[in-house]
Design an enzyme around this catalytic site. Sequence first.
Site, mmCIF file in Angstrom:
data_model
loop_
_atom_site.group_PDB
_atom_site.id
_atom_site.type_symbol
_atom_site.label_atom_id
_atom_site.label_comp_id
_atom_site.label_asym_id
_atom_site.label_seq_id
_atom_site.Cartn_x
_atom_site.Cartn_y
_atom_site.Cartn_z
ATOM 1 N N TYR A 1 0.221 -3.801 11.921
ATOM 2 C CA TYR A 1 0.238 -2.519 11.309
ATOM 3 C C TYR A 1 0.840 -1.515 12.410
ATOM 4 O O TYR A 1 1.519 -0.826 11.768
ATOM 5 C CB TYR A 1 -1.055 -2.162 11.272
ATOM 6 C CG TYR A 1 -1.762 -2.687 9.899
ATOM 7 C CD1 TYR A 1 -1.727 -4.138 9.629
ATOM 8 C CD2 TYR A 1 -1.995 -1.799 8.915
ATOM 9 C CE1 TYR A 1 -2.054 -4.181 8.407
ATOM 10 C CE2 TYR A 1 -2.377 -2.261 7.752
ATOM 11 C CZ TYR A 1 -2.451 -3.657 7.543
ATOM 12 O OH TYR A 1 -2.903 -4.024 6.202
ATOM 13 N N HIS B 1 0.820 -1.087 0.079
ATOM 14 C CA HIS B 1 -0.176 -0.127 0.002
ATOM 15 C C HIS B 1 0.900 1.242 -0.049
ATOM 16 O O HIS B 1 0.544 2.088 0.759
ATOM 17 C CB HIS B 1 -0.782 0.144 1.337
ATOM 18 C CG HIS B 1 -1.901 -1.074 1.238
ATOM 19 N ND1 HIS B 1 -3.253 -0.914 0.537
ATOM 20 C CD2 HIS B 1 -1.903 -2.323 1.344
ATOM 21 C CE1 HIS B 1 -3.829 -2.200 0.598
ATOM 22 N NE2 HIS B 1 -3.225 -3.221 1.098
ATOM 23 N N ASN C 1 -10.281 -2.716 2.323
ATOM 24 C CA ASN C 1 -9.993 -2.808 1.028
ATOM 25 C C ASN C 1 -11.269 -2.238 0.355
ATOM 26 O O ASN C 1 -12.382 -2.336 1.009
ATOM 27 C CB ASN C 1 -9.375 -4.144 0.589
ATOM 28 C CG ASN C 1 -8.105 -4.316 1.025
ATOM 29 O OD1 ASN C 1 -7.127 -3.328 0.931
ATOM 30 N ND2 ASN C 1 -7.817 -5.500 1.214
#
Length: 486
Positions: A336, A53, A126
């Site tokens: 993350y 990303h 997403n």
Amino acid sequence: MTERLTTQSGAPIADDQNSLSAGARGGLMLQDWQLIEKLAHFNRERIPERVVHAKGSGAYGTFTLTKDLSEYSIADHFRGVGKKTETFLRFSTVGGESGSADAERDPRGFALRFYTANGNHDIVGNNTPVFFLRDGIKFPDFIHTQKRDPKTNLKNPQAMWDFWSLHPEALHQVTILMSDRGIPATYRHMNGYGSHTFSLWNDKGERFWVKFHFKTLQGIKNLSNEQADQLKGIDPDHAQRDLFAAIEDGDFPKWAVKVQIMPEADAEQYHLNPFDLTKVWPHKDYPLMEIGVLELNRNPENYFNEVEQAALAPSNLVPGVGASPDKMLQARLFAYADAQRYRVGTNYNQLPVNCPHASKPNHYQRGGAMAGTGCPFHGSAAGSAGDVNYGPNTQGGAAQQAQYAEPPMDLAGAMDRYDKTVEDDYAQAGDLFRLMNADQQQALFDTIAATLSQASGEVQEKMLEHFRQADVAYAAGVKAAIDARR
Ligand code: NDP
């Protein structure tokens, strides 16, 4: 009056156009701090790009609640019809580098933050309701097949299809990726999905499983392969340009926010594993319930500060919203925040885009690189539970809030590495295939054949068998499209 130009430490600069040299034609002086500061800072202008990303666009907005969810959740942003919550949304492609084209055939990231009164709630989703995998332990291998080959430094269709051929669980997402929705026309013209199953819990201690859907109100628009190929050359940043311009023009993009809700106990009896990220919950089983509207209405002032340094994480949950046993989600809960600490730094949550705008942070974490600015929205230093840096204490420091305890969750079973191949990997891929009209199916066959035809015969055979399991017409169509390229 023009503001004065200064060094980083605030000293006025007399001449910023000519380096300090020994004589008009002589070498430069080590004492020219202005030059050294400028070059040294320039060398450090980039931070590591996201390993996935990397190319993205972002904007701020507002979530307006149109249906009260108090019966399901104590979350502040889901209680009180008309409640408005500030949001930030970062869109992205997945596999390309930060300078890659926006028109790639690739899933799109849809990473949404709600700045709620009880902290930041991030849904790092997403534009697809499912994913290629159901266990995060496979993620690094999978991404290696999507990024550049370590030897040639080129994208490698053999690696990509080899991996997919060995993972039937990927077929559902592969079908979406290769479908007409595989290249959204812009970020405004696509849906978003939280994809994972999350949980909601209410003030009675009841838990519900939930899926989040964000349906574009601009209408779905996609690019054909030919349109995308052209656009990649003409304007590789077309989606960034489109989003920025729309917001600048006051044409604010909107999404209807919907949820599917499943009572906690239903998960045991449901005919599919509701925590399997390769599956949707069919709408006929759990209908969509509209709960609000998301609008993007403010462009960031500085791309690097606010979009490149935006550090969203699925672990940013708030009271009333929780995780689920979804194995991919569990892995992402770790990965993350860990990536953001590496990429942006230990104190990334003190940056304006990341700190909790509507909830004053108060904790006993101290120090670390770049500590000290705190959250500018609350006019306080980092952590800022006064001078005391331990808890509990008797000095009036921040205290835990027992009323926000998440209800306990029952778990069962022996610790093991469970074989997940027992799931049905084909039914929902087939359902999607059968939803498509003949033109959409033909486009799917052609798009798959374009890269699958570059993979080995063995991999092609394996893939054809997977397509066959989903629908015999799916396999026949792909085979004919491959044969037509010979
Ligand atoms: P429904 O007939 O109730 O809904 C079909 C869904 O498919 C709609 O949400 C539609 O989105 C979406 N869709 C249509 N074309 C595509 C495409 N090329 N790629 C991705 N999504 C598409 O179906 P079910 O709920 O019974 O599910 C059937 C299949 O639909 C699933 O196997 C799944 O592949 C797909 N799907 C299901 C979703 C769900 O949450 N149940 C969500 C998205 C897809 P829209 O309404 O925006 O046109």
